[in-house]
Design a protein around this motif. Sequence first.
Motif, PDB file in Angstrom:
ATOM      1  N   LEU A 280       0.809  -1.217   0.000  1.00  0.00           N
ATOM      2  CA  LEU A 280       0.000   0.000   0.000  1.00  0.00           C
ATOM      3  C   LEU A 280       0.846   1.273   0.000  1.00  0.00           C
ATOM      4  O   LEU A 280       0.517   2.230  -0.709  1.00  0.00           O
ATOM      5  CB  LEU A 280      -0.950  -0.024   1.189  1.00  0.00           C
ATOM      6  CG  LEU A 280      -2.040  -1.101   1.145  1.00  0.00           C
ATOM      7  CD1 LEU A 280      -2.954  -0.971   2.353  1.00  0.00           C
ATOM      8  CD2 LEU A 280      -2.851  -1.003  -0.132  1.00  0.00           C
ATOM      9  N   PRO A 281       1.940   1.357   0.776  1.00  0.00           N
ATOM     10  CA  PRO A 281       2.768   2.569   0.695  1.00  0.00           C
ATOM     11  C   PRO A 281       3.337   2.797  -0.704  1.00  0.00           C
ATOM     12  O   PRO A 281       3.411   3.931  -1.172  1.00  0.00           O
ATOM     13  CB  PRO A 281       3.876   2.306   1.716  1.00  0.00           C
ATOM     14  CG  PRO A 281       3.256   1.377   2.707  1.00  0.00           C
ATOM     15  CD  PRO A 281       2.368   0.476   1.897  1.00  0.00           C
ATOM     16  N   ASN A 282       3.752   1.714  -1.394  1.00  0.00           N
ATOM     17  CA  ASN A 282       4.286   1.879  -2.745  1.00  0.00           C
ATOM     18  C   ASN A 282       3.197   2.335  -3.713  1.00  0.00           C
ATOM     19  O   ASN A 282       3.450   3.139  -4.620  1.00  0.00           O
ATOM     20  CB  ASN A 282       4.902   0.561  -3.234  1.00  0.00           C
ATOM     21  CG  ASN A 282       6.238   0.278  -2.578  1.00  0.00           C
ATOM     22  OD1 ASN A 282       6.828   1.146  -1.942  1.00  0.00           O
ATOM     23  ND2 ASN A 282       6.727  -0.943  -2.722  1.00  0.00           N
ATOM     24  N   LEU A 283       1.985   1.809  -3.541  1.00  0.00           N
ATOM     25  CA  LEU A 283       0.869   2.238  -4.379  1.00  0.00           C
ATOM     26  C   LEU A 283       0.562   3.716  -4.152  1.00  0.00           C
ATOM     27  O   LEU A 283       0.349   4.482  -5.102  1.00  0.00           O
ATOM     28  CB  LEU A 283      -0.359   1.386  -4.082  1.00  0.00           C
ATOM     29  CG  LEU A 283      -1.644   1.749  -4.838  1.00  0.00           C
ATOM     30  CD1 LEU A 283      -1.456   1.609  -6.344  1.00  0.00           C
ATOM     31  CD2 LEU A 283      -2.811   0.896  -4.360  1.00  0.00           C
ATOM     32  N   ALA A 284       0.536   4.125  -2.886  1.00  0.00           N
ATOM     33  CA  ALA A 284       0.269   5.529  -2.566  1.00  0.00           C
ATOM     34  C   ALA A 284       1.359   6.440  -3.137  1.00  0.00           C
ATOM     35  O   ALA A 284       1.075   7.516  -3.665  1.00  0.00           O
ATOM     36  CB  ALA A 284       0.172   5.703  -1.050  1.00  0.00           C
ATOM     37  N   HIS A 285       2.618   5.987  -3.047  1.00  0.00           N
ATOM     38  CA  HIS A 285       3.724   6.792  -3.572  1.00  0.00           C
ATOM     39  C   HIS A 285       3.622   6.939  -5.087  1.00  0.00           C
ATOM     40  O   HIS A 285       3.876   8.022  -5.638  1.00  0.00           O
ATOM     41  CB  HIS A 285       5.051   6.136  -3.197  1.00  0.00           C
ATOM     42  CG  HIS A 285       6.258   6.857  -3.726  1.00  0.00           C
ATOM     43  ND1 HIS A 285       6.691   8.054  -3.197  1.00  0.00           N
ATOM     44  CD2 HIS A 285       7.106   6.561  -4.757  1.00  0.00           C
ATOM     45  CE1 HIS A 285       7.766   8.460  -3.869  1.00  0.00           C
ATOM     46  NE2 HIS A 285       8.031   7.577  -4.819  1.00  0.00           N
ATOM     47  N   ALA A 286       3.231   5.852  -5.787  1.00  0.00           N
ATOM     48  CA  ALA A 286       3.119   5.903  -7.243  1.00  0.00           C
ATOM     49  C   ALA A 286       2.015   6.854  -7.693  1.00  0.00           C
ATOM     50  O   ALA A 286       2.126   7.507  -8.735  1.00  0.00           O
ATOM     51  CB  ALA A 286       2.872   4.507  -7.794  1.00  0.00           C
ATOM     52  N   LEU A 287       0.939   6.955  -6.919  1.00  0.00           N
ATOM     53  CA  LEU A 287      -0.196   7.798  -7.297  1.00  0.00           C
ATOM     54  C   LEU A 287      -0.077   9.232  -6.792  1.00  0.00           C
ATOM     55  O   LEU A 287      -0.796  10.115  -7.275  1.00  0.00           O
ATOM     56  CB  LEU A 287      -1.495   7.187  -6.764  1.00  0.00           C
ATOM     57  CG  LEU A 287      -1.932   5.867  -7.403  1.00  0.00           C
ATOM     58  CD1 LEU A 287      -3.184   5.339  -6.707  1.00  0.00           C
ATOM     59  CD2 LEU A 287      -2.184   6.033  -8.893  1.00  0.00           C
ATOM     60  N   SER A 288       0.813   9.477  -5.841  1.00  0.00           N
ATOM     61  CA  SER A 288       0.874  10.791  -5.205  1.00  0.00           C
ATOM     62  C   SER A 288       1.131  11.939  -6.171  1.00  0.00           C
ATOM     63  O   SER A 288       0.590  13.034  -5.976  1.00  0.00           O
ATOM     64  CB  SER A 288       1.925  10.794  -4.085  1.00  0.00           C
ATOM     65  OG  SER A 288       3.219  10.512  -4.608  1.00  0.00           O
ATOM     66  N   PRO A 289       1.929  11.773  -7.252  1.00  0.00           N
ATOM     67  CA  PRO A 289       2.124  12.912  -8.160  1.00  0.00           C
ATOM     68  C   PRO A 289       0.836  13.367  -8.846  1.00  0.00           C
ATOM     69  O   PRO A 289       0.758  14.501  -9.330  1.00  0.00           O
ATOM     70  CB  PRO A 289       3.126  12.378  -9.201  1.00  0.00           C
ATOM     71  CG  PRO A 289       3.839  11.270  -8.505  1.00  0.00           C
ATOM     72  CD  PRO A 289       2.802  10.638  -7.624  1.00  0.00           C
ATOM     73  N   TYR A 290      -0.162  12.487  -8.907  1.00  0.00           N
ATOM     74  CA  TYR A 290      -1.396  12.804  -9.608  1.00  0.00           C
ATOM     75  C   TYR A 290      -2.479  13.352  -8.670  1.00  0.00           C
ATOM     76  O   TYR A 290      -3.572  13.683  -9.120  1.00  0.00           O
ATOM     77  CB  TYR A 290      -1.921  11.567 -10.333  1.00  0.00           C
ATOM     78  CG  TYR A 290      -0.890  10.956 -11.245  1.00  0.00           C
ATOM     79  CD1 TYR A 290      -0.630  11.499 -12.505  1.00  0.00           C
ATOM     80  CD2 TYR A 290      -0.146   9.854 -10.827  1.00  0.00           C
ATOM     81  CE1 TYR A 290       0.332  10.948 -13.335  1.00  0.00           C
ATOM     82  CE2 TYR A 290       0.824   9.301 -11.650  1.00  0.00           C
ATOM     83  CZ  TYR A 290       1.069   9.850 -12.908  1.00  0.00           C
ATOM     84  OH  TYR A 290       2.024   9.305 -13.718  1.00  0.00           O
ATOM     85  N   LEU A 291      -2.177  13.427  -7.365  1.00  0.00           N
ATOM     86  CA  LEU A 291      -3.177  13.925  -6.425  1.00  0.00           C
ATOM     87  C   LEU A 291      -3.236  15.443  -6.433  1.00  0.00           C
ATOM     88  O   LEU A 291      -4.264  16.026  -6.171  1.00  0.00           O
ATOM     89  CB  LEU A 291      -2.877  13.406  -5.013  1.00  0.00           C
ATOM     90  CG  LEU A 291      -2.863  11.882  -4.864  1.00  0.00           C
ATOM     91  CD1 LEU A 291      -2.610  11.493  -3.417  1.00  0.00           C
ATOM     92  CD2 LEU A 291      -4.188  11.293  -5.339  1.00  0.00           C
ATOM     93  N   GLY A 292      -2.123  16.099  -6.700  1.00  0.00           N
ATOM     94  CA  GLY A 292      -2.106  17.555  -6.825  1.00  0.00           C
ATOM     95  C   GLY A 292      -2.107  18.246  -5.483  1.00  0.00           C
ATOM     96  O   GLY A 292      -2.796  17.850  -4.555  1.00  0.00           O
ATOM     97  N   GLY A 293      -1.317  19.332  -5.370  1.00  0.00           N
ATOM     98  CA  GLY A 293      -1.291  20.103  -4.142  1.00  0.00           C
ATOM     99  C   GLY A 293      -1.686  21.545  -4.369  1.00  0.00           C
ATOM    100  O   GLY A 293      -1.940  22.295  -3.445  1.00  0.00           O
ATOM    101  N   GLY A 294      -1.717  21.972  -5.634  1.00  0.00           N
ATOM    102  CA  GLY A 294      -2.075  23.353  -5.933  1.00  0.00           C
ATOM    103  C   GLY A 294      -3.078  23.395  -7.060  1.00  0.00           C
ATOM    104  O   GLY A 294      -3.920  22.530  -7.215  1.00  0.00           O
TER     105      GLY A 294
END
Length: 252
Positions: free
Chosen positions: A215-229
Amino acid sequence: MQTSIIGTILPVLNVGLDAGEVLLSETGELSWKSPNVSLRTGIAAGGAGGFLGAVKRSLGGGGLFMTEYVAEGGPGFVAIAAKVPGHIEEHAVQPGRSYLVHRHGFLCGTQGISLSVVLQRSLGAGIFGGNGFLLQQVSGQGRFWVELGGEIVSHTLAAGEQIDVHPGHVGMFEDSVNFEITMLPGLRNKLFGGDGFFLARLTGPGRIWLQTLTLPNLAHALSPYLGGGAVAGAETGAAAGLAGQFIRKVFE
């Protein structure tokens, strides 16, 4: 009881129940069912043995409550879908034996299955092992199903044979397998390697099941697409929103 596993990377377990047959799962697992299948939710299911037993089970990553699905007045069916990309596997357990499963791995089981937290066999495992060592113990007698992330790599360890595994990749193993925490060698490896400080050392005899997706690796792979701005474009924003919903669902 008739079962089938449908699908590939996001499979669903379909369980056909004869009249009076019972399927046991943790709460929140139901995907769909026939109308004559009733749900009974309580703390005594799964071999809990009362409130304290249910609390102990929840410490292993499970829920305080469990649900029994019962077919009434005739045959029925229950479907339970996978929550992460991976595989669903069926196993059988006999009295005097047990399996240890990662904290989110147990999907459901037949009557006679007991689910509890495993007693950590070393202090290091409890303190440093991370989520990979908050293990559930499946014992009793019957059939049960587990959900493992990604692909499954299984191997039978001979007596004394050892393998070092990142804790998150430990999916399941037989109770005859011993596990302990070993420190990753080399100071630079620890500080800059990105693999953490500790590995799980599994020692045979017994069979182990490793999972390729954590799960941490999955979250890390998707994190760039979650957006912060600000997100450019409605299409990109919609994709980020869907990815965020998926991540939140995984970690609920």
